[in-house]
Design an enzyme around this catalytic site. Structure first.
Site, PDB file in Angstrom:
ATOM      1  N   SER A 187       0.819  -1.206   0.000  1.00 22.45           N
ATOM      2  CA  SER A 187       0.000   0.000   0.000  1.00 22.45           C
ATOM      3  C   SER A 187       0.851   1.253   0.000  1.00 22.45           C
ATOM      4  CB  SER A 187      -0.949   0.010   1.197  1.00 22.45           C
ATOM      5  OG  SER A 187      -0.332  -0.509   2.322  1.00 22.45           O
ATOM      6  N   GLU A 247      -5.786  -0.686  -8.409  1.00 23.36           N
ATOM      7  CA  GLU A 247      -4.770   0.221  -8.959  1.00 23.36           C
ATOM      8  C   GLU A 247      -3.682  -0.627  -9.609  1.00 23.36           C
ATOM      9  OE1 GLU A 247      -4.932   4.088  -5.985  1.00 23.36           O
ATOM     10  OE2 GLU A 247      -3.750   2.374  -5.323  1.00 23.36           O
ATOM     11  N   ASN A 307      -4.307   5.873  -1.567  1.00 26.40           N
ATOM     12  CA  ASN A 307      -3.683   6.107  -0.259  1.00 26.40           C
ATOM     13  C   ASN A 307      -2.975   7.458  -0.163  1.00 26.40           C
ATOM     14  OD1 ASN A 307      -4.611   3.844   0.993  1.00 26.40           O
ATOM     15  ND2 ASN A 307      -2.794   2.603   0.573  1.00 26.40           N
TER      16      ASN A 307
HETATM   17  N1  3HC Z   1     -17.256 -10.523   1.739  1.00 28.83           N
HETATM   18  C1  3HC Z   1     -18.325 -10.547   0.948  1.00 28.83           C
HETATM   19  N2  3HC Z   1     -19.291  -9.598   0.972  1.00 28.83           N
HETATM   20  C2  3HC Z   1     -19.154  -8.618   1.871  1.00 28.83           C
HETATM   21  C3  3HC Z   1     -18.045  -8.536   2.755  1.00 28.83           C
HETATM   22  C4  3HC Z   1     -17.074  -9.547   2.665  1.00 28.83           C
HETATM   23  N3  3HC Z   1     -15.958  -9.556   3.430  1.00 28.83           N
HETATM   24  N4  3HC Z   1     -18.186  -7.425   3.531  1.00 28.83           N
HETATM   25  C5  3HC Z   1     -19.318  -6.832   3.137  1.00 28.83           C
HETATM   26  N5  3HC Z   1     -19.904  -7.551   2.149  1.00 28.83           N
HETATM   27  C6  3HC Z   1     -21.128  -7.221   1.416  1.00 28.83           C
HETATM   28  C7  3HC Z   1     -22.354  -7.532   2.243  1.00 28.83           C
HETATM   29  O1  3HC Z   1     -22.818  -8.843   1.991  1.00 28.83           O
HETATM   30  C8  3HC Z   1     -23.348  -6.471   1.761  1.00 28.83           C
HETATM   31  O2  3HC Z   1     -23.964  -6.869   0.562  1.00 28.83           O
HETATM   32  P1  3HC Z   1     -25.440  -6.343   0.184  1.00 28.83           P
HETATM   33  O3  3HC Z   1     -25.489  -4.884   0.486  1.00 28.83           O
HETATM   34  O4  3HC Z   1     -25.592  -6.622  -1.267  1.00 28.83           O
HETATM   35  O5  3HC Z   1     -26.332  -7.138   1.059  1.00 28.83           O
HETATM   36  C9  3HC Z   1     -22.457  -5.289   1.379  1.00 28.83           C
HETATM   37  O6  3HC Z   1     -21.129  -5.794   1.204  1.00 28.83           O
HETATM   38  C10 3HC Z   1     -22.461  -4.251   2.473  1.00 28.83           C
HETATM   39  O7  3HC Z   1     -22.025  -4.846   3.703  1.00 28.83           O
HETATM   40  P2  3HC Z   1     -22.676  -4.576   5.123  1.00 28.83           P
HETATM   41  O8  3HC Z   1     -24.165  -4.423   4.978  1.00 28.83           O
HETATM   42  O9  3HC Z   1     -22.166  -5.604   6.070  1.00 28.83           O
HETATM   43  O10 3HC Z   1     -22.059  -3.239   5.656  1.00 28.83           O
HETATM   44  P3  3HC Z   1     -21.946  -1.830   5.012  1.00 28.83           P
HETATM   45  O11 3HC Z   1     -23.101  -1.485   4.148  1.00 28.83           O
HETATM   46  O12 3HC Z   1     -21.625  -0.962   6.165  1.00 28.83           O
HETATM   47  O13 3HC Z   1     -20.650  -1.918   4.065  1.00 28.83           O
HETATM   48  C11 3HC Z   1     -18.356  -1.724   3.668  1.00 28.83           C
HETATM   49  C12 3HC Z   1     -19.444  -2.341   4.535  1.00 28.83           C
HETATM   50  C13 3HC Z   1     -18.455  -2.297   2.250  1.00 28.83           C
HETATM   51  C14 3HC Z   1     -17.039  -2.123   4.286  1.00 28.83           C
HETATM   52  C15 3HC Z   1     -18.568  -0.160   3.606  1.00 28.83           C
HETATM   53  O14 3HC Z   1     -18.693   0.351   4.890  1.00 28.83           O
HETATM   54  C16 3HC Z   1     -17.442   0.558   2.904  1.00 28.83           C
HETATM   55  O15 3HC Z   1     -17.401   0.630   1.689  1.00 28.83           O
HETATM   56  N6  3HC Z   1     -16.500   1.121   3.699  1.00 28.83           N
HETATM   57  C17 3HC Z   1     -15.325   1.798   3.186  1.00 28.83           C
HETATM   58  C18 3HC Z   1     -14.263   0.796   2.880  1.00 28.83           C
HETATM   59  C19 3HC Z   1     -13.022   1.436   2.311  1.00 28.83           C
HETATM   60  O16 3HC Z   1     -12.903   2.620   2.137  1.00 28.83           O
HETATM   61  N7  3HC Z   1     -12.041   0.578   2.017  1.00 28.83           N
HETATM   62  C20 3HC Z   1     -10.762   1.002   1.524  1.00 28.83           C
HETATM   63  C21 3HC Z   1      -9.813   1.066   2.650  1.00 28.83           C
HETATM   64  S1  3HC Z   1      -8.224   1.631   2.135  1.00 28.83           S
HETATM   65  C22 3HC Z   1      -7.444   0.230   1.649  1.00 28.83           C
HETATM   66  O17 3HC Z   1      -7.942  -0.865   1.714  1.00 28.83           O
HETATM   67  C23 3HC Z   1      -6.062   0.416   1.103  1.00 28.83           C
HETATM   68  C24 3HC Z   1      -5.006  -0.221   1.940  1.00 28.83           C
HETATM   69  O18 3HC Z   1      -3.809  -0.142   1.230  1.00 28.83           O
HETATM   70  C25 3HC Z   1      -4.824   0.429   3.301  1.00 28.83           C
END
Ligand code: 3HC
Length: 308
Positions: free
Chosen positions: A144, A177, A215
């Protein structure tokens, strides 16, 4: 102008056609990211080997993948339990696990490394794999924040080296990316782009610049949110509410920092502030340092900025 664009499009499509298709790949590291990448690969019909030295980590990864595939299956085959079961079985069939990469490397089209953010370890692994993998194998890191060129320098295949950076949770986040270093060949880059599409991700191209696109913008934003709270400008809860309701983000910066892991945030910031001391955006924070020192790393340890 239109003519030039058409010509360059045709040149690109010809080189995409020439690029080797990635069908079989190896993921190094059975953590959250590695397991997610392996899962998405298996879901999209690739043969994947997930490698980790630690058998327990592999067992945990298998469980995490099975749980996540169940969520995907439940959504995709709501009214057809049989089809959901078949889907789950076929995905799990596409994944094997191993404590060494040696066997999988014999035929792999691609290696995606997703081990801890340690330059020495990444270089050591790639140096070893460089001596084992066939010439066709493309090497990529999911780092990252570390420079891809420095990781690649441990190998003799700079033209077949790049970055493939996924986002957490990998099965849900649509972005990939795709990063090139100056030596990455067009053929390699196009093969990585085509693979990203085959993984059903939307790809963006980026040079080997600190933090790539996401990031570079996201981590300084998270750190500025922490500094707002340190200064007493607002509470963490109010900053989160503000960014969710005022900017449409799915999570506020403190929820997201806890979700990503405070150790990961600190690692990125510390690395950047020492590598780029003149860059004012890259500064560590006392509050974050203290939470990490106390073992409060976010959601995964049950406490970070919030308690879980
Ligand atoms: N596997 C499969 N499906 C999943 C899952 C998983 N691990 N986690 C969530 N889902 C699915 C759920 O089944 C749900 O599907 P549906 O809406 O069709 O029923 C959908 O995703 C939404 O999940 P939840 O209802 O449990 O929860 P939320 O609506 O709160 O969504 C989230 C959770 C997708 C994590 C959302 O909060 C989000 O997008 N958050 C931001 C995440 C983000 O910014 N990530 C990037 C981080 S930076 C990074 O990774 C870079 C690194 O280098 C640091």
């Amino acid at each position: 102008m239109a003519f030039v664009n058409q010509l360059s499009k045709r040149a690109l499509s010809t080189s995409v056609l020439r690029a080797a298709k990635i069908q079989e790949f190896v993921v190094i590291g059975g953590g959250l990211m590695g397991a997610g990448i392996a899962q998405v690969g298996a879901q999209t019909g690739h043969k994947v080997t997930l490698v980790d030295l630690n058998k327990e980590v592999l067992e945990k990864a298998n469980k995490r993948i099975a749980d996540s595939v169940s969520r995907v299956a439940k959504k995709q085959f709501k009214d057809d339990a049989d089809a959901a079961e078949k889907f789950k079985a076929s995905v799990m069939d596409n994944i094997s696990t191993d404590t060494t990469a040696n066997k999988a490397l014999e035929t792999a089209d691609l290696v995606v490394e997703a081990v801890v953010e340690n330059m020495g370890l990444k270089q050591k692994l790639f140096k070893e794999y460089d001596g084992i993998a066939p010439a066709k194998t493309i090497f990529a890191s999911n780092t990252s924040s570390l420079p891809i060129a420095e990781i690649a320098s441990a190998t003799t295949r700079l033209d077949r080296f790049g970055g493939l950076h996924f986002f957490n949770p990998v099965p849900v986040m649509k972005l990939l990316e795709v990063i090139r270093i100056p030596e990455t060949s067009d053929e390699t880059f196009n093969a990585m782009l085509a693979w990203g599409k085959a993984m059903k991700k939307v790809t963006v191209d980026c040079k080997d610049t600190p933090g790539f696109i996401v990031n570079r913008l996201l981590v300084p934003y998270l750190m500025e949110a922490v500094r707002m709270v340190e200064r007493g400008d607002a509470s963490a809860k109010d900053v989160d509410t503000a960014m969710k309701l005022g900017a449409g983000h799915p999570m506020g910066p403190f929820e997201l920092a806890d979700y990503v892991g405070l150790d990961t945030n600190k690692f990125i910031m510390d690395g950047w502030s020492s590598r780029y001391p003149d860059e004012t955006l890259f500064r560590a924070s006392e509050m974050l340092n203290k939470l990490v020192a106390d073992g409060k790393l976010g959601k995964k340890t049950g406490e970070g900025f919030y308690k879980y």
